[in-house]
Write an enzyme that holds these catalytic residues in place. Structure first.
Site, PDB file in Angstrom:
ATOM      1  N   ASP A 175       0.814  -1.207   0.000  1.00 20.41           N
ATOM      2  CA  ASP A 175       0.000   0.000   0.000  1.00 20.41           C
ATOM      3  C   ASP A 175       0.851   1.261   0.000  1.00 20.41           C
ATOM      4  OD1 ASP A 175      -2.268  -1.523  -0.054  1.00 20.41           O
ATOM      5  OD2 ASP A 175      -2.783  -1.250   2.061  1.00 20.41           O
ATOM      6  N   GLY A 176       2.029   1.222   0.633  1.00 23.84           N
ATOM      7  CA  GLY A 176       2.910   2.391   0.632  1.00 23.84           C
ATOM      8  C   GLY A 176       3.355   2.763  -0.764  1.00 23.84           C
TER       9      GLY A 176
ATOM     10  N   ASN B 206      -4.157   8.858   2.478  1.00 23.64           N
ATOM     11  CA  ASN B 206      -4.600   8.204   3.709  1.00 23.64           C
ATOM     12  C   ASN B 206      -4.958   9.211   4.797  1.00 23.64           C
ATOM     13  OD1 ASN B 206      -4.689   5.461   3.278  1.00 23.64           O
ATOM     14  ND2 ASN B 206      -2.777   5.002   4.316  1.00 23.64           N
TER      15      ASN B 206
ATOM     16  N   ALA C  29      -6.314   2.649   8.231  1.00 26.00           N
ATOM     17  CA  ALA C  29      -4.884   2.717   8.539  1.00 26.00           C
ATOM     18  C   ALA C  29      -4.692   3.182   9.985  1.00 26.00           C
ATOM     19  CB  ALA C  29      -4.188   3.631   7.524  1.00 26.00           C
ATOM     20  N   TYR C  30      -3.862   4.195  10.211  1.00 27.43           N
ATOM     21  CA  TYR C  30      -3.541   4.650  11.565  1.00 27.43           C
ATOM     22  C   TYR C  30      -4.782   5.045  12.337  1.00 27.43           C
ATOM     23  CZ  TYR C  30      -0.741   7.221  15.103  1.00 27.43           C
ATOM     24  OH  TYR C  30      -0.162   7.671  16.252  1.00 27.43           O
ATOM     25  N   ALA C  31      -5.751   5.677  11.663  1.00 22.62           N
ATOM     26  CA  ALA C  31      -6.961   6.131  12.351  1.00 22.62           C
ATOM     27  C   ALA C  31      -7.716   4.973  12.991  1.00 22.62           C
ATOM     28  CB  ALA C  31      -7.869   6.871  11.370  1.00 22.62           C
ATOM     29  N   LEU C  32      -7.696   3.817  12.349  1.00 24.13           N
ATOM     30  CA  LEU C  32      -8.399   2.654  12.893  1.00 24.13           C
ATOM     31  C   LEU C  32      -7.753   2.200  14.199  1.00 24.13           C
ATOM     32  CD1 LEU C  32     -10.613   0.513  12.482  1.00 24.13           C
ATOM     33  CD2 LEU C  32      -8.940  -0.834  11.188  1.00 24.13           C
ATOM     34  N   SER C  33      -6.417   2.175  14.230  1.00 23.39           N
ATOM     35  CA  SER C  33      -5.722   1.740  15.445  1.00 23.39           C
ATOM     36  C   SER C  33      -5.889   2.743  16.576  1.00 23.39           C
ATOM     37  CB  SER C  33      -4.231   1.519  15.158  1.00 23.39           C
ATOM     38  OG  SER C  33      -3.591   2.744  14.867  1.00 23.39           O
TER      39      SER C  33
ATOM     40  N   ALA D 261      -4.751   9.180  21.751  1.00 20.94           N
ATOM     41  CA  ALA D 261      -4.588   9.116  23.206  1.00 20.94           C
ATOM     42  C   ALA D 261      -4.936  10.449  23.871  1.00 20.94           C
ATOM     43  CB  ALA D 261      -3.152   8.693  23.560  1.00 20.94           C
TER      44      ALA D 261
END
Length: 298
Positions: A80-81, A154, A196-200, A219
């Site tokens: 994907d990158g 993304n 991507a990052y938002a899901l984690s 956080a």
């Protein structure tokens, strides 16, 4: 059915420069795919950096602007990158992209490497699903003047420094104050980036057809600071109020350091990325496979 894409560029390992055995593996994969496309009747070129990385000199090479101006299609080989890197650059030309997954996850490079010979012939002749993805344009303003800008497919992420405490960020939407967030950072994600990052970080999944962004605190100090979904015509501005060594990243590939008072302004780009998928492709099939939904079920 006639060949719909007579001029095809092959792009692989666009960002990383592998060495040793990885070079041999990548060279073999790119050569095999290029040869296969030629046999299908396509005029094939290699992206300039792909040719440099692999050492392949069998086919003509093109810089990215030439691919956009001269090619009907780009076949992107990697993870994907790799797709993010070339997708941002080709969006302005409207060049459609087909992704062959040589990486690990493959949310947007969705044809398995071992199956491209099964799928590509029909797609080259017009049997495909077309999928348009929104693109963000971000600008960093310092004392009101732009000092950095980049596109993101993304997400745009504002992060605290590696050894610093949390940052305080002032968030505005269309010029209206929303809140000051004290957190490790904040993510503005497209529907593509929602997996991507938002899901984690606890953000929602957004279907690609939903014209929206997800604004996701990382956080947060106050647990009531929750993710929010915003319509994508809005302009989002994030100001650095407090905190050291903050940075802004665009798809985790373009990064710039931030100072107190800097504003990161994010708007919807005029450009969209065009993905082509095999006939019958479904976004929900991708989610089910990549997120391992229903494993162990009937």
């Amino acid at each position: 059915m006639s060949l719909q894409f007579p001029r095809v560029a092959v792009v692989g390992k666009y960002q990383d420069s592998p060495s040793g055995a990885a070079v041999e593996s990548t060279r073999e994969v790119i050569a095999d795919i290029a040869d296969f496309l030629r046999v299908q009747g396509c005029d094939v070129a290699l992206a300039e950096r792909t040719a440099q990385t692999t050492g392949l000199d069998t086919y003509p090479t093109l810089a990215v602007p030439a691919i956009g101006n001269e090619c009907d299609l780009a076949v992107v080989v990697g993870g994907d990158g790799t797709m993010l890197g070339i997708g941002r650059q080709l969006a302005r030309y409207g060049t459609p992209l087909i992704g062959i997954n040589q990486g690990r996850l493959g949310f947007i490079t969705d044809i398995p490497l071992g199956e491209y010979q099964e799928f590509l012939p029909a797609m080259l002749h017009g049997a495909y699903e077309e999928d348009h993805r929104s693109l963000m344009h971000g600008t960093v303003l310092r004392d009101g003047q732009p000092v950095f800008e980049a596109f993101a497919m993304n997400d745009v992420v504002v992060n605290r420094g590696a050894v610093a405490s949390m940052v305080e960020l002032r968030v505005e939407v269309d010029g209206r104050f929303v809140a000051n967030h004290r957190a490790d950072g904040i993510i503005i994600a497209t529907p593509t980036g929602s997996t991507a990052y938002a899901l984690s970080a606890g953000g929602p999944l957004l279907h690609p057809l939903v014209p929206a962004w997800a604004l996701v605190p990382i956080a947060p100090h106050t647990l009531s600071n929750r993710p929010i979904v915003l319509a994508d015509p809005v302009e989002i501005a994030i100001e650095i109020v407090a905190g050291k060594d903050a940075s802004a990243s665009f798809d985790m590939q373009s990064v710039t350091s931030l100072h107190h008072g800097d504003r990161i302004v994010v708007r919807r780009s005029d450009f969209r990325v065009r993905f082509l998928h095999p006939k019958g492709w479904s976004y929900f099939d991708t989610l089910r496979e990549k997120l391992h939904w229903n494993e162990g079920g009937v």
